[in-house]
Design a protein around this motif. Sequence first.
Motif, short mmCIF file in Angstrom:
data_model
loop_
_atom_site.label_atom_id
_atom_site.label_comp_id
_atom_site.label_asym_id
_atom_site.label_seq_id
_atom_site.Cartn_x
_atom_site.Cartn_y
_atom_site.Cartn_z
N UNK A 116 -11.59 -23.42 8.18
CA UNK A 116 -12.91 -23.90 8.61
C UNK A 116 -12.88 -25.42 8.75
N UNK A 117 -13.43 -25.92 9.86
CA UNK A 117 -13.34 -27.36 10.11
C UNK A 117 -14.64 -27.96 10.60
N UNK A 118 -15.75 -27.20 10.47
CA UNK A 118 -17.03 -27.70 10.96
C UNK A 118 -17.77 -28.53 9.92
N UNK A 119 -19.00 -28.93 10.28
CA UNK A 119 -19.81 -29.74 9.36
C UNK A 119 -20.80 -28.91 8.57
N UNK A 120 -20.83 -27.58 8.83
CA UNK A 120 -21.69 -26.68 8.08
C UNK A 120 -23.13 -26.66 8.54
N UNK A 121 -23.42 -27.28 9.69
CA UNK A 121 -24.80 -27.37 10.14
C UNK A 121 -25.32 -26.06 10.71
N UNK A 134 -26.33 -39.51 4.96
CA UNK A 134 -27.76 -39.80 5.07
C UNK A 134 -28.56 -38.55 5.43
N UNK A 135 -27.90 -37.54 5.97
CA UNK A 135 -28.59 -36.29 6.34
C UNK A 135 -28.56 -35.33 5.17
N UNK A 136 -29.71 -35.09 4.55
CA UNK A 136 -29.80 -34.15 3.45
C UNK A 136 -29.95 -32.73 4.01
N UNK A 137 -29.14 -31.80 3.48
CA UNK A 137 -29.15 -30.42 3.98
C UNK A 137 -29.66 -29.50 2.88
N UNK A 138 -30.61 -28.65 3.22
CA UNK A 138 -31.13 -27.67 2.27
C UNK A 138 -30.40 -26.34 2.36
N UNK A 139 -29.48 -26.20 3.28
CA UNK A 139 -28.60 -25.04 3.37
C UNK A 139 -27.33 -25.47 4.09
N UNK A 205 -33.40 -37.38 -1.94
CA UNK A 205 -33.70 -38.76 -2.33
C UNK A 205 -35.20 -38.96 -2.50
N UNK A 206 -35.59 -39.71 -3.50
CA UNK A 206 -37.00 -39.96 -3.78
C UNK A 206 -37.68 -40.59 -2.57
N UNK A 207 -38.85 -40.06 -2.23
CA UNK A 207 -39.61 -40.57 -1.10
C UNK A 207 -39.20 -40.00 0.23
N UNK A 208 -38.06 -39.23 0.29
CA UNK A 208 -37.61 -38.63 1.55
C UNK A 208 -38.26 -37.26 1.74
N UNK A 209 -38.01 -36.66 2.90
CA UNK A 209 -38.64 -35.38 3.25
C UNK A 209 -38.27 -34.27 2.27
N UNK A 210 -37.07 -34.30 1.71
CA UNK A 210 -36.60 -33.24 0.81
C UNK A 210 -36.60 -33.68 -0.65
N UNK A 211 -37.50 -34.58 -1.00
CA UNK A 211 -37.53 -35.15 -2.35
C UNK A 211 -37.74 -34.09 -3.43
N UNK A 214 -34.08 -28.73 -3.54
CA UNK A 214 -32.66 -28.80 -3.86
C UNK A 214 -31.86 -28.92 -2.57
N UNK A 215 -30.91 -29.83 -2.58
CA UNK A 215 -30.09 -30.05 -1.40
C UNK A 215 -28.62 -29.78 -1.73
N UNK A 216 -27.81 -29.68 -0.69
CA UNK A 216 -26.38 -29.34 -0.87
C UNK A 216 -25.66 -30.51 -1.51
N UNK A 217 -24.97 -30.27 -2.63
CA UNK A 217 -24.21 -31.35 -3.29
C UNK A 217 -22.82 -31.48 -2.69
#
Length: 477
Positions: A116-121, A134-139, A205-211, A214-217
């Motif tokens: 697998x070589x993609x970005x997971x988007x 900078x792009x927070x992903x929820x999945x 991140x605090x103050x961001x849309x997904x504050x 849970x986001x992908x670590x």
Amino acid sequence: MKKQMKKIALWLPLMAAFALMLALLPDTDACSVVMAFAGIAGIPLAGETATTRTAEKSEELLQEDISQSVTMMMPARTPLDTILRSMKRSQKAASQKIGYYQAAYKPIRDALDASASGNGANVGSPAKSFTYSDTEMTQIFVGVASPDIWRVHDTLLMRDLTLPGVKGAAIIGGSGTHKDDVMFYVASKSGNTLELVPVGGVKGKAGAANADKFVVPDFSADTVLIRMGQAKSELAISTDPFAMYPSLSWQYCQNFMAQIEESTFHRITKKEVNWGFSNFEAVNILSMKMEMELSMLFGMGGEIVTGNDRTYFTRGITRDIDRVLNYGTGSGDRTVSKDDYNTWLKEVFDGNNGSTNRMLFAGSGLLKAIAQVDEFQKQLSSTEKKSGLGVEIRTIHTNFGTLDIVLAPLFRDAGWEDCGLILDLEHVSKHEFVPMSVTNLDLKKSGQKNADARVIQEVSALTLRYPDCHAIIKPKA
């Protein structure tokens, strides 16, 4: 009393001949053989019941006597055959070709797909690793090595991930880092791609849309995925079946035969006349036992059709075992280290849900190599030696489970002198299409030979359940 004495006197010559056979077969358990012989001959022993008379009228009991007699001939030479017959756990086969379900436990661990070589988007771009940007992903969509073990609604764990911030309040952009486990939920599946949604871990991140989400670590390509239980919704009443296990396998009962003239079994069966003993007869039966054991272990399996006639070849149980444990450094080195020894025990008993008792059938070279391990020698000093079957079994109690060790003499002849076979006998089954039996051949009337003859025959096969419970030990190439 007089009749009884006459009966005993009649059988004295035959008992003497039988004693000669015992002398020629040093591995035989004399006590058990004499008891079996006396029961077949009709000579009463202390506490004897009417079993002898019943055997005269029961075909099944007669076959059991024959099988028992074969077992007692050089039992240590063919330990697998001896032990399985003594356990008396054979199943009746309806035909020579038998179908059986070979079940395996669904694996718990999986790896990320290295290709697998993609970005997971999205599903068309699965990832094998992820690094926060900078792009927070929820999945995230990831590729997995063993897609068949996964279902939608499964949960999985990634252990010891490096998360930002402090434990219990991990936030993207937080100061410092710490280690923690993160659980994911399988939201969808397509081919070998899973859509994972984090449940716990780190928040946006605090103050961001997904504050508050849970986001992908971050996780690396060598991260292990530990499969856990399904999580169904409140209204769910069914789930996807797991169709991969068990799988239908085919095995073949091979027609094993040995022809004996002036049969040993004719001599020890209850008759009113005496006759002598032939060493050739014993060798003939022993040869059949050894041939059967080798086929049950190493046979390739299959069938040949010639017109309306079919010949079936049994598949040896070693062909169904994928777990191979190695020792030595290769190039002829046969050194077993302490780590090798403990790794075998761990691998054999841990993670396969088998019984707590296993049996190692070992070649003489492997036994010699194991004997050099100090830990084995310490455990060996407190072993339990069992020889009631005519097979010397040494029992070692380890922290992982109980291991019985038996020398397998035929391994040397079969090129397995430095190898071993570890079996969970609770999951080994013997199938008999034709149990051990005797057929009379009238060679005189047919004009073939001026002799009486009998054929010993057994049509049988072995099968394994739960292949992960068994293992093969081999030196590194």
